[in-house]
Design an enzyme around this catalytic site. Structure first.
Site, short mmCIF file in Angstrom:
data_model
loop_
_atom_site.label_atom_id
_atom_site.label_comp_id
_atom_site.label_asym_id
_atom_site.label_seq_id
_atom_site.Cartn_x
_atom_site.Cartn_y
_atom_site.Cartn_z
N PRO A 12 -35.13 29.68 6.82
CA PRO A 12 -36.26 29.27 5.99
C PRO A 12 -36.91 27.95 6.40
CG PRO A 12 -34.17 28.99 4.82
CD PRO A 12 -33.88 29.77 6.07
N ASN A 13 -38.20 27.93 6.26
CA ASN A 13 -39.07 26.76 6.50
C ASN A 13 -39.28 26.45 7.98
OD1 ASN A 13 -39.52 26.11 3.68
ND2 ASN A 13 -37.38 25.52 3.65
N ARG A 20 -44.00 20.25 9.72
CA ARG A 20 -42.94 19.92 8.76
C ARG A 20 -42.12 18.73 9.24
NH1 ARG A 20 -37.23 23.10 8.25
NH2 ARG A 20 -36.50 21.99 6.42
N TYR A 25 -38.00 17.02 12.91
CA TYR A 25 -38.07 18.32 13.58
C TYR A 25 -39.04 18.37 14.75
CZ TYR A 25 -35.54 19.51 9.33
OH TYR A 25 -34.62 19.54 8.31
N ASN A 74 -30.47 29.50 13.89
CA ASN A 74 -30.65 28.27 13.12
C ASN A 74 -30.86 28.73 11.67
OD1 ASN A 74 -31.35 25.97 11.80
ND2 ASN A 74 -32.90 25.30 13.29
N ALA A 77 -31.57 25.69 5.90
CA ALA A 77 -30.84 25.26 4.69
C ALA A 77 -29.71 26.23 4.33
CB ALA A 77 -31.81 25.13 3.52
N HIS A 80 -25.84 25.58 4.93
CA HIS A 80 -24.98 24.80 4.04
C HIS A 80 -24.53 25.59 2.81
CE1 HIS A 80 -26.70 21.93 6.75
NE2 HIS A 80 -27.90 22.09 6.24
N ASP A 87 -20.66 36.12 6.34
CA ASP A 87 -20.00 37.42 6.31
C ASP A 87 -20.69 38.42 7.23
OD1 ASP A 87 -18.11 36.48 4.56
OD2 ASP A 87 -18.91 37.49 2.79
N GLU A 98 -24.61 28.39 16.61
CA GLU A 98 -25.33 27.75 15.49
C GLU A 98 -26.14 26.59 16.07
OE1 GLU A 98 -22.80 26.41 12.24
OE2 GLU A 98 -24.23 24.83 11.77
N HIS A 100 -29.16 23.48 15.46
CA HIS A 100 -30.00 22.64 14.60
C HIS A 100 -30.86 21.74 15.45
CE1 HIS A 100 -27.78 24.03 11.17
NE2 HIS A 100 -26.67 23.79 11.84
N LEU A 101 -32.10 21.59 15.04
CA LEU A 101 -33.00 20.65 15.72
C LEU A 101 -32.51 19.23 15.51
CD1 LEU A 101 -35.97 22.53 14.25
CD2 LEU A 101 -35.86 22.11 16.70
N ARG A 107 -27.38 12.91 8.79
CA ARG A 107 -28.30 13.02 7.65
C ARG A 107 -27.51 13.08 6.33
NH1 ARG A 107 -32.58 17.50 8.91
NH2 ARG A 107 -33.55 16.50 7.10
N ARG A 111 -25.66 18.09 4.22
CA ARG A 111 -25.95 18.80 5.48
C ARG A 111 -24.76 18.76 6.45
NH1 ARG A 111 -31.59 19.66 5.12
NH2 ARG A 111 -32.56 17.96 3.94
C1 DQA Z 1 -31.96 22.30 10.23
C2 DQA Z 1 -31.12 21.33 9.40
C3 DQA Z 1 -30.94 21.85 7.98
O1 DQA Z 1 -30.16 20.95 7.22
C4 DQA Z 1 -32.31 21.97 7.32
O2 DQA Z 1 -32.18 22.53 6.02
C5 DQA Z 1 -33.29 22.75 8.13
C6 DQA Z 1 -33.29 22.59 9.58
C7 DQA Z 1 -32.24 21.75 11.64
O3 DQA Z 1 -32.64 22.55 12.49
O4 DQA Z 1 -32.09 20.55 11.90
O5 DQA Z 1 -34.15 23.43 7.59
O6 DQA Z 1 -31.23 23.52 10.39
#
Ligand code: DQA
Length: 147
Positions: A12-13, A20, A25, A74, A77, A80, A87, A98, A100-101, A107, A111
């Protein structure tokens, strides 16, 4: 000839990348990231397909139906919170990275917890959009050195 297939999944997002919270990011868009992965994939002999959703259930469905040799995810959110995504990844038994940017460990404390970290093949965080390229190189090495 691209013999391997890696499915990239964005949570998401991440569709808002570019506008954003650029301090966390960066300014590259999701389309930029996906294009770079296709270019790097061609060099490595890996076919890349990408998927983004803001919905947990859609992410679970995509994982369940992934026809791939491995996954780069990725979960944003949902990293977490989502036992459902954990699963699904356990059920399909594919190696996954996994990504993350941002360096989530620098942070907020919420997180620092990942539902996936102990079942992932590897984790990459903090390198901005390069986190994905590093994940692709790592997963490619994992897949080809096993053969
Ligand atoms: C994220 C880190 C997460 O905590 C956050 O909710 C994101 C992006 C990252 O790529 O740094 O949406 O996964």
């Amino acid at each position: 000839m691209n013999n391997l297939h890696i499915q990239v999944i964005h949570g998401p997002n991440l569709n808002l990348l570019g506008s954003r919270e650029p301090t966390h990011y960066g300014v590259q868009t999701l389309a930029d990231i996906n294009e770079e992965l296709v270019v790097l994939g061609d060099k490595l002999g890996v076919r890349i397909t990408s998927f983004q959703s803001n919905h947990e259930g859609e992410l679970v469905e995509k994982i369940q139906h992934a026809e791939a040799d491995g996954i780069i995810i990725n979960p944003a959110a949902y990293t977490h919170t989502s036992i459902a995504i954990r699963d699904a990844l356990l059920a399909i038994k594919l190696p996954f990275i996994e990504v993350h940017l941002s360096n989530v460990h620098r942070r907020e404390e919420f997180r620092h917890k990942s539902m996936l970290v102990d079942v992932a093949t590897g984790v990459i965080a903090g390198f901005g959009t390069q986190s994905y390229a590093l994940a692709l190189r790592g997963l490619h090495h994992h897949l080809t050195s096993k053969k």
